[in-house]
Design an enzyme around this catalytic site. Structure first.
Site, short mmCIF file in Angstrom:
data_model
loop_
_atom_site.label_atom_id
_atom_site.label_comp_id
_atom_site.label_asym_id
_atom_site.label_seq_id
_atom_site.Cartn_x
_atom_site.Cartn_y
_atom_site.Cartn_z
N VAL A 62 4.37 -6.10 4.17
CA VAL A 62 3.17 -5.83 3.36
C VAL A 62 3.48 -5.56 1.89
O VAL A 62 2.55 -5.49 1.08
CB VAL A 62 2.35 -4.64 3.91
CG1 VAL A 62 1.73 -5.00 5.24
CG2 VAL A 62 3.21 -3.38 4.01
N TYR A 63 4.73 -5.39 1.53
CA TYR A 63 5.04 -5.12 0.12
C TYR A 63 4.75 -6.38 -0.69
O TYR A 63 5.48 -7.37 -0.62
CB TYR A 63 6.50 -4.69 -0.04
CG TYR A 63 6.85 -3.35 0.59
CD1 TYR A 63 5.86 -2.46 1.00
CD2 TYR A 63 8.18 -2.97 0.76
CE1 TYR A 63 6.18 -1.25 1.58
CE2 TYR A 63 8.51 -1.75 1.34
CZ TYR A 63 7.51 -0.90 1.75
OH TYR A 63 7.83 0.31 2.31
#
Length: 329
Positions: A62-63
């Site tokens: 998700v970064y």
């Protein structure tokens, strides 16, 4: 080559050797104003970490929606086997059903996507980013076990949950003969000590490695902010969780950090990281520098030692308290 005497340890009770500092890669991307948003600068930080002897890198799918994984994978291309790569799964990666969580489908799907972005055949440490109330933990553990059986993952880890949840996960892994979590990522620093009253005792009892995130409290423990001043730069300018650390108890801790740093002729960063490194339950704090200069300062903490009296002095202003609301960030 940077002249650094990096220290190494084993992750939990495994035989996996990792550097005492882990390079966090959440800054590598463009999702938030406080991120680097510059691939060349991000790669320079990774290169300096390698020069310092850091072999442990932590990212997540998700970064910046995979951008961080891509940057890390490109930087380690051609020397991947020299390093330990950790990534995570749980957060939303698609705006559709089954686009997030810890279902078997999502875990297996996202493992393959992370492998593609990282440009590697295997992930050293695959971690569940959060607990999933909607999925039985046995389903998640079974999926992780499959990834290990297929050689796509070497070890599995967890992050940020209640102590009872983590205890349940370890129990279910044991009774079902699934891969066991070998590590726990927990928010842990001098002003965020709530995990001392939650998951850290479980980790100590079960020989689970602890890889603390936010070891400098989102920059608060660097001393960059001042009482009574509204932050106009740094993470606190855009991040409510960091601004919520601006309490009188936390300022009192920072006062002691600054004073001790002056006495020992080091920096607040050095004192704050040295405190974490002195904890026997801690394996490798995750540092998240934006520049090579920040990283150099963080690595210098390895040479700072604290006496028992100094540790007690730093801890005196706060008593650890945990609640679901505190831990669920």
């Amino acid at each position: 080559m940077v002249d650094t005497d990096m220290e190494y340890t084993r992750l939990g009770d495994t035989g996996l050797e990792v550097s005492r500092l882990c390079l966090g890669c959440m800054n590598f991307g463009s999702d938030a104003p406080w991120m680097i948003d510059d691939r060349e600068q991000s790669e320079a930080v990774i290169e300096r970490a390698i020069e310092h002897g850091i072999n442990f890198f932590d990212t997540a799918n998700v970064y910046s929606r995979g951008e961080s994984e891509e940057i890390l994978g490109d930087a380690l291309d051609g020397r991947r086997d020299e390093h330990v790569i950790a990534t995570k799964v749980h957060g939303r990666m698609a705006n559709r059903p089954n686009g997030q969580g810890l279902s078997r489908r999502h875990v297996l799907e996202q493992a393959d996507a992370s492998l593609d972005r990282l440009g590697t055949d295997y992930i050293d440490l695959y971690q569940i980013h959060r607990w999933d109330d909607e999925t039985p933990i046995t389903e998640t553990l079974s999926a992780l076990d499959t990834l290990v059986d297929h050689g796509k993952v070497r070890y599995v880890g967890a992050s940020t949950m209640s102590g009872w949840q983590f205890t349940k996960a370890l129990y279910e892994a044991d009774v079902n003969n699934f891969e066991r979590f070998v590590s726990m990522q927990a928010e842990y620093n001098l002003v965020d000590r709530h995990e001392e009253a939650n998951v850290l005792p479980v980790c100590r009892d079960q020989n689970v490695g602890v890889v603390p995130w936010s070891p400098l409290a989102g920059g608060f423990l660097t001393g960059k902010y001042e009482r009574g001043e509204d932050p106009t730069e740094g993470r606190a300018a855009d991040d409510e969780h960091t601004r919520n650390r601006f309490t009188e108890d936390n300022w009192a801790v920072l006062d002691e950090v600054r004073a001790l740093a002056d006495e020992k002729e080091t920096t607040p960063v050095g004192i704050s990281l040295a405190w974490l490194l002195a904890k026997d339950v801690v394996d490798a704090p995750i540092v998240g520098p934006r520049t090579v200069e920040h990283l150099d300062e963080q690595v210098a903490a390895l040479s700072v030692s604290l006496s028992d009296d100094e540790i007690e002095r730093l801890e005196a202003p706060k008593t650890p308290v945990w609640s679901r609301e505190i831990g669920d960030v």
